[in-house]
Design a protein around this motif. Structure first.
Motif, PDB file in Angstrom:
ATOM      1  N   THR A   1       0.827  -1.210   0.000  1.00 50.82           N
ATOM      2  CA  THR A   1       0.000   0.000   0.000  1.00 50.82           C
ATOM      3  C   THR A   1       0.858   1.255   0.000  1.00 50.82           C
ATOM      4  O   THR A   1       0.535   2.237  -0.683  1.00 50.82           O
ATOM      5  CB  THR A   1      -0.919   0.000   1.227  1.00 50.82           C
ATOM      6  OG1 THR A   1      -0.121  -0.196   2.415  1.00 50.82           O
ATOM      7  CG2 THR A   1      -1.952  -1.112   1.129  1.00 50.82           C
TER       8      THR A   1
ATOM      9  N   LEU B   1       2.211   1.693  -3.410  1.00 48.37           N
ATOM     10  CA  LEU B   1       1.172   2.274  -4.272  1.00 48.37           C
ATOM     11  C   LEU B   1       1.123   3.786  -4.100  1.00 48.37           C
ATOM     12  O   LEU B   1       1.054   4.533  -5.090  1.00 48.37           O
ATOM     13  CB  LEU B   1      -0.175   1.638  -3.932  1.00 48.37           C
ATOM     14  CG  LEU B   1      -1.405   2.001  -4.773  1.00 48.37           C
ATOM     15  CD1 LEU B   1      -2.403   0.850  -4.735  1.00 48.37           C
ATOM     16  CD2 LEU B   1      -2.091   3.268  -4.269  1.00 48.37           C
TER      17      LEU B   1
ATOM     18  N   VAL C   1      -0.483  -2.877  -7.650  1.00 52.59           N
ATOM     19  CA  VAL C   1       0.112  -1.578  -7.348  1.00 52.59           C
ATOM     20  C   VAL C   1      -0.046  -0.625  -8.528  1.00 52.59           C
ATOM     21  O   VAL C   1      -0.387   0.555  -8.365  1.00 52.59           O
ATOM     22  CB  VAL C   1       1.599  -1.750  -6.986  1.00 52.59           C
ATOM     23  CG1 VAL C   1       2.294  -0.390  -6.880  1.00 52.59           C
ATOM     24  CG2 VAL C   1       1.741  -2.501  -5.672  1.00 52.59           C
TER      25      VAL C   1
ATOM     26  N   ALA D   1      -2.307   2.725  -8.286  1.00 55.50           N
ATOM     27  CA  ALA D   1      -1.609   4.008  -8.402  1.00 55.50           C
ATOM     28  C   ALA D   1      -2.177   4.841  -9.546  1.00 55.50           C
ATOM     29  O   ALA D   1      -2.349   6.059  -9.414  1.00 55.50           O
ATOM     30  CB  ALA D   1      -0.111   3.767  -8.599  1.00 55.50           C
TER      31      ALA D   1
END
Length: 553
Positions: A372, A375, A449, A453
């Motif tokens: 996370t 990301l 990811v 993103a």
């Protein structure tokens, strides 16, 4: 000299037209409070940026003084100023010299081509010198205080500031002339011009990174030698751009090195004027005529087939950007140059051993950082890459004299603004994808990811584009004569970048404040702040922007 002085005065007054007292008044002669407030904000923001530069240089000075190397501060400042001018001013020089429509009317004036070139180069030089002075003088003054320097030291410092932009401008001008000559006879050359411009910048980066001195990073004796020997350290830092070394040695009192720096700087500009002066206007007119020919061909060629009004207006906005080398290069420059720098730093081990340590550190960090947080980091990188986005904050200003025609279209104002917003988002999406390719090659990210993103960055970019479009609707610059004025000399670009940085800083601040909490909490906070920004942008563009766009006369 009389013709040169007249042209220089006209170009400088044109550049500073927005700050004249008359521009702060309404048509009835009263003062315009909105424009005055905008001018005050610009001055305050400029003062804040200067204060930030001074503060950062003070921090660097304190750190270097701890290692007994305060002389590195003016070295780093001069290197950043000259190399920064070389890398970041390419599109400014290219658009101002060869793709500015004022070259047409200058060709009919009773002045020589070389005089026009000198006036334009002087205008560019003054702007770059002011920026260099803001970076160099605080560093030179701090080092002068360390030395307890006499008045001659500050005279040498002023000379370095005065001559520092000349060599980079001369190099860029020669490269721009080669580029303009290559595309001068090619139809639909805007895309080719932009592509070749980025290719030249990439080549400059490659050459610079290749010339960086490579040493064995594990050799402790080499590191100790650099920390002990001042001369070896200066030569290592300035080895890939020797004029910086000459300038620093001249600042420290070497008359020969100072004379060499001044002679090289002034001689480079003289060489450019000598080589290009006689054919300059001819080359500029060829570019202008080719641009007009492209517009006539496209008008005869018919329009693209579209199914909706929104798609038709979006394509119109896109074509207005693509047909102009100035608009195209400035709208997409940030989305290509910043990923290019990022990619070379992340994959720089193959170019220079000095960046191998950075790549190794990144690889080690990826092994321990939560998905996370990775990301959020990737989204922050892509958000930073797109913060220079003149497409949105000049979308209304670029209409110029055709704004009245746009108002006559049987289309709702909301649809027109949505088309401008969508076109700017498409440009940002291209920059995001380019950055993503660089990050994927360098870091080998997972699909989760990547998708997360991209989604988070698009939400953030929607908020930024909507607010930047609102800024341009509140204060459009429609009385321009060249694309350079509309997109390069538009204060809305400055406010647009400020808006982008604030919108990027808010979720980052939330993540920092919640650093002691779980990774999921940090992700939720960043997503929540970004969504709130998008809601604010939607409200602004559908209320303030629509109302102000309809009120523009």
């Amino acid at each position: 000299m009389k013709g040169y002085g007249t042209l220089l005065r006209l170009t400088v007054l044109n550049r500073l037209a927005w700050f004249r007292s008359g521009s702060m008044k309404k048509e009835n002669g009263g003062w315009d409070a909105g424009k005055i407030a905008t001018a005050v904000c610009v001055v305050l923001c400029g003062a804040m940026l200067l204060g930030l530069v001074i503060f950062l240089e003070w921090l660097i000075d304190q750190g270097l003084s701890m290692f007994h190397h305060p002389e590195l501060l003016p070295t780093l400042a001069l290197m950043c100023a000259m190399v920064g001018t070389l890398l970041l001013s390419f599109f400014t020089v290219l658009s101002s010299l060869f793709f500015s429509r004022d070259s047409v009317w200058m060709a009919y004036l009773p002045v020589r081509s070389r005089t026009v070139l000198c006036a334009k180069l002087t205008e560019i030089y003054v702007g770059e010198m002011v920026l260099n002075a803001a970076m160099l003088m605080p560093a030179f003054v701090m080092y002068g205080l360390h030395l307890g320097a006499d008045a001659l030291y500050y005279v040498r410092a002023v000379l370095l500031v005065f001559f520092s932009p000349m060599l980079p401008i001369a190099i860029i001008t020669l490269l721009s002339a080669v580029l303009a000559r290559l595309v001068g006879g090619i139809r639909n050359s805007a895309l080719l011009t932009t592509f070749l411009s980025f290719l030249m910048i990439a080549l400059i980066y490659v050459v610079e990174f290749t010339l960086l001195p490579s040493e064995d990073d594990t050799d402790l004796l080499w590191i100790v030698r650099l920390l002990v020997q001042q001369e070896a350290l200066l030569q290592t830092i300035t080895g890939f751009f020797p004029p910086v070394y000459w300038g620093v040695k001249g600042l420290l009192g070497s008359g020969g090195y100072l004379l060499a720096f001044v002679a090289l700087s002034a001689g480079s500009i003289a060489l450019v004027v000598l080589l290009m002066g006689n054919r300059y206007l001819e080359l500029c007119i060829r570019q202008t005529e080719q641009s007009a020919s492209r517009r006539r061909v496209r008008l005869r060629g018919g329009a693209w087939r579209t199914k909706t009004t929104l798609s038709a207006l979006t394509q119109l906005e896109w074509r207005e950007i693509v047909r102009s080398s100035v608009n195209l290069s400035n709208c997409v420059a940030g989305g290509i140059v910043f990923p290019l720098i990022m990619g070379m730093m992340l994959m720089g081990g193959s170019i220079s051993e000095s960046f191998g340590m950075l790549r190794a550190g990144v690889d080690e960090l990826l092994g321990v950082i939560p998905a996370t947080d990775l990301l959020l980091g990737v989204a922050a990188m892509m958000g930073f890459v797109t913060f220079v986005s003149p497409a949105a904050c000049t979308a209304i200003s670029r209409e110029g004299a055709r704004h009245a025609l746009c108002r006559m279209l049987p289309v709702k104002t909301r649809t027109i603004l949505r088309a401008k917003l969508l076109c700017s988002l498409l440009i940002d999406l291209l920059a995001i994808l380019f950055t993503l390719v660089v990050l994927e090659v360098a870091l080998q990210l997972s699909w989760a990811v990547v998708l997360g993103a991209v989604a988070l960055t698009l939400v953030m970019r929607y908020a930024a584009v909507a607010l930047m479009l609102t800024v341009d609707a509140v204060h459009p610059v429609l009385n321009w004569t060249t694309e350079t004025q509309a997109i390069k000399q538009n204060v809305n670009v400055f406010f647009g970048m400020l808006v982008c940085l604030v919108l990027l800083a808010l979720p980052v601040l939330g993540v920092v404040l919640l650093a002691q909490h779980g990774a999921v909490v940090r992700l939720a906070a960043a997503v929540g702040v970004t969504v709130l920004e998008a809601v604010l942008g939607a409200v602004a563009v559908h209320t303030v922007a629509e109302r102000r766009y309809e009120a523009i006369e």
